[in-house]
Design a protein around this motif. Structure first.
Motif, PDB file in Angstrom:
ATOM      1  N   VAL A  62       0.845  -1.192   0.000  1.00 38.54           N
ATOM      2  CA  VAL A  62       0.000   0.000   0.000  1.00 38.54           C
ATOM      3  C   VAL A  62       0.882   1.244   0.000  1.00 38.54           C
ATOM      4  O   VAL A  62       1.854   1.322   0.762  1.00 38.54           O
ATOM      5  N   VAL A  63       0.535   2.215  -0.836  1.00 40.01           N
ATOM      6  CA  VAL A  63       1.230   3.488  -0.858  1.00 40.01           C
ATOM      7  C   VAL A  63       0.198   4.614  -0.792  1.00 40.01           C
ATOM      8  O   VAL A  63      -0.862   4.528  -1.417  1.00 40.01           O
ATOM      9  N   THR A  64       0.492   5.647  -0.008  1.00 36.26           N
ATOM     10  CA  THR A  64      -0.358   6.830   0.063  1.00 36.26           C
ATOM     11  C   THR A  64       0.447   8.008  -0.454  1.00 36.26           C
ATOM     12  O   THR A  64       1.572   8.247  -0.009  1.00 36.26           O
ATOM     13  N   VAL A  65      -0.127   8.741  -1.397  1.00 34.16           N
ATOM     14  CA  VAL A  65       0.634   9.763  -2.117  1.00 34.16           C
ATOM     15  C   VAL A  65      -0.252  10.975  -2.399  1.00 34.16           C
ATOM     16  O   VAL A  65      -1.457  10.848  -2.583  1.00 34.16           O
ATOM     17  N   ARG A  66       0.372  12.163  -2.379  1.00 31.90           N
ATOM     18  CA  ARG A  66      -0.378  13.387  -2.667  1.00 31.90           C
ATOM     19  C   ARG A  66      -0.616  13.515  -4.175  1.00 31.90           C
ATOM     20  O   ARG A  66       0.181  13.054  -4.993  1.00 31.90           O
ATOM     21  N   ALA A  67      -1.703  14.195  -4.517  1.00 30.70           N
ATOM     22  CA  ALA A  67      -2.172  14.227  -5.902  1.00 30.70           C
ATOM     23  C   ALA A  67      -1.211  14.896  -6.871  1.00 30.70           C
ATOM     24  O   ALA A  67      -1.142  14.526  -8.041  1.00 30.70           O
ATOM     25  N   GLY A  68      -0.452  15.886  -6.410  1.00 31.80           N
ATOM     26  CA  GLY A  68       0.445  16.599  -7.311  1.00 31.80           C
ATOM     27  C   GLY A  68       1.772  15.913  -7.545  1.00 31.80           C
ATOM     28  O   GLY A  68       2.614  16.427  -8.297  1.00 31.80           O
ATOM     29  N   THR A  69       1.989  14.764  -6.942  1.00 29.06           N
ATOM     30  CA  THR A  69       3.245  14.025  -7.092  1.00 29.06           C
ATOM     31  C   THR A  69       3.435  13.556  -8.529  1.00 29.06           C
ATOM     32  O   THR A  69       2.519  12.987  -9.126  1.00 29.06           O
ATOM     33  N   PRO A  70       4.609  13.795  -9.130  1.00 28.37           N
ATOM     34  CA  PRO A  70       4.849  13.275 -10.479  1.00 28.37           C
ATOM     35  C   PRO A  70       4.704  11.752 -10.501  1.00 28.37           C
ATOM     36  O   PRO A  70       5.198  11.054  -9.609  1.00 28.37           O
ATOM     37  N   LEU A  71       4.030  11.248 -11.511  1.00 27.57           N
ATOM     38  CA  LEU A  71       3.823   9.810 -11.632  1.00 27.57           C
ATOM     39  C   LEU A  71       5.150   9.075 -11.747  1.00 27.57           C
ATOM     40  O   LEU A  71       5.317   7.973 -11.206  1.00 27.57           O
ATOM     41  N   THR A  72       6.128   9.690 -12.412  1.00 24.46           N
ATOM     42  CA  THR A  72       7.444   9.062 -12.540  1.00 24.46           C
ATOM     43  C   THR A  72       8.106   8.882 -11.179  1.00 24.46           C
ATOM     44  O   THR A  72       8.815   7.897 -10.943  1.00 24.46           O
ATOM     45  N   GLU A  73       7.864   9.823 -10.274  1.00 26.81           N
ATOM     46  CA  GLU A  73       8.451   9.747  -8.932  1.00 26.81           C
ATOM     47  C   GLU A  73       7.856   8.584  -8.147  1.00 26.81           C
ATOM     48  O   GLU A  73       8.574   7.839  -7.462  1.00 26.81           O
TER      49      GLU A  73
END
Length: 352
Positions: A62-73
């Motif tokens: 499971v990963v939680t990530v903010r919406a503006g994070t680059p998909l490549t990152e």
């Protein structure tokens, strides 16, 4: 090097100011999917400052990530742990963001075998049209609307709220990946794919370009090697699937409008003017054609499919038009979550 910054308060302030002034908002990340859908007139709300991986436990998948994070990152962090986004989402631009991935809800060649973007959404944080920043499902606003809001955000194109954070299920990368090219007609390919679909053959992508069937096999060494020996054909460069996903194959260079046709998987070739590229083992077909939109949709509708135009400006209704009952549901959902209609108004349909 990854960058992390919580800009949720600034995003919430901008939404509340827009609500107070009754000003439409054009929600976007890098705008890499801007060609999809209708043009939005409104003040830009840019999510890219709100970025970073909030939490990631590879043992929990499971990963939680903010919406503006680059998909490549995000993909780089997962790759380092030997994991991946199973839906294989397209980028369509170097700056593609996680929020844009969810909003567009687009999946790559692996989709029929692993699932869609929506299938891997576990939870979200959303700024609603009531000016509240809610976590789903911690606060039970889904009971008010009667829907699973987290998954509804997938494919909503920003029309229901501002996605600020998403929790996703991820999976381990396969131990072996191998590509094959087998010369055969489309009809032969559809028959073979139907046959192989009933057998333990580790196919994770299947595309026919008019001359040959392209296959990707993924899994353990033994199963992949056995499948290669059984199917035959010649080696296919792994880069083919990235080129297909990102629409960089020669097929997509054709200047005619691009249509995405979603069809029952064993549908024979359709009698449409233009060139077709068959993906998803037959369930998704790309069409380059100057045919009239109504004619394309009429022919596709005869086999219970639907058509979306991927070329901006080629039609005033890029998404498949909705029947009256479905349109009513869309309008009611929009009214529940965005009562003032400020979020990406008209992006999908002029009536919503």
């Amino acid at each position: 090097m990854t960058v992390s910054f919580d800009a949720s308060e600034q995003l919430l302030d901008q939404v509340n100011q827009a609500l107070a002034a009754n000003t439409p908002l054009h929600i976007q990340g890098s705008d890499s999917k801007a060609f999809l859908g209708r043009t939005v007139e409104g003040q830009v709300l840019d999510t890219r400052a709100h970025r970073g991986i909030v939490s990631y436990d590879p043992t929990e998948l499971v990963v939680t990530v903010r919406a503006g994070t680059p998909l490549t990152e995000l993909e780089a962090a997962l790759d380092e742990a030997g994991q991946m986004l199973p839906c294989e989402p397209p980028h369509f631009g170097e700056g593609a963001t996680v929020g844009g991935m969810i909003a567009a809800g687009l999946s790559g060649p692996r989709r029929p075998w692993s699932g869609s973007v929506r299938d891997f959404v576990l939870g979200t944080r959303i700024i609603t049209g009531h000016g509240k920043h809610l976590r789903f499902g911690g606060e039970v606003m889904k009971n008010v609307a009667g829907y699973d809001l987290s998954r509804l955000m997938a494919g909503s194109f920003g029309c229901l709220g501002v996605l600020t954070e998403v929790s996703l299920k991820v999976l381990p990368k396969p131990r072996r990946c191998s590509g094959l090219r087998v010369e055969m007609t489309l009809d032969q390919a559809l028959l073979k794919l139907a046959e192989w679909g009933q057998q333990p053959i580790p196919i994770s992508a299947a595309c026919h370009d008019g001359q040959a069937l392209h296959l990707r096999l993924e899994g353990g060494e033994g199963s992949v090697n056995a499948a290669r020996e059984r199917i035959g054909g010649e080696d296919l460069d792994a880069a083919y699937w990235d080129a297909l996903r990102e629409q960089r194959l020669a097929f997509f260079e054709d200047p005619r409008p691009l249509w995405r046709l979603s069809l029952p998987i064993n549908t024979p070739a359709l009698a449409l003017e233009g060139e077709q590229l068959v993906d998803w083992a037959g369930a998704q077909r790309w069409l380059k054609s100057t045919e009239d939109a109504e004619r394309i949709r009429a022919i596709v509708g005869e086999v219970d499919g639907h058509a979306i135009c991927y070329s901006a400006g080629a039609t005033t209704s890029p998404f498949q038009p909705l029947g009256a009952p479905l349109l009513r549901y869309h309008q009611q959902l929009k009214a529940q979550l965005d009562p003032q209609g400020i979020f990406n108004p008209g992006r999908m349909y002029s009536e919503v």
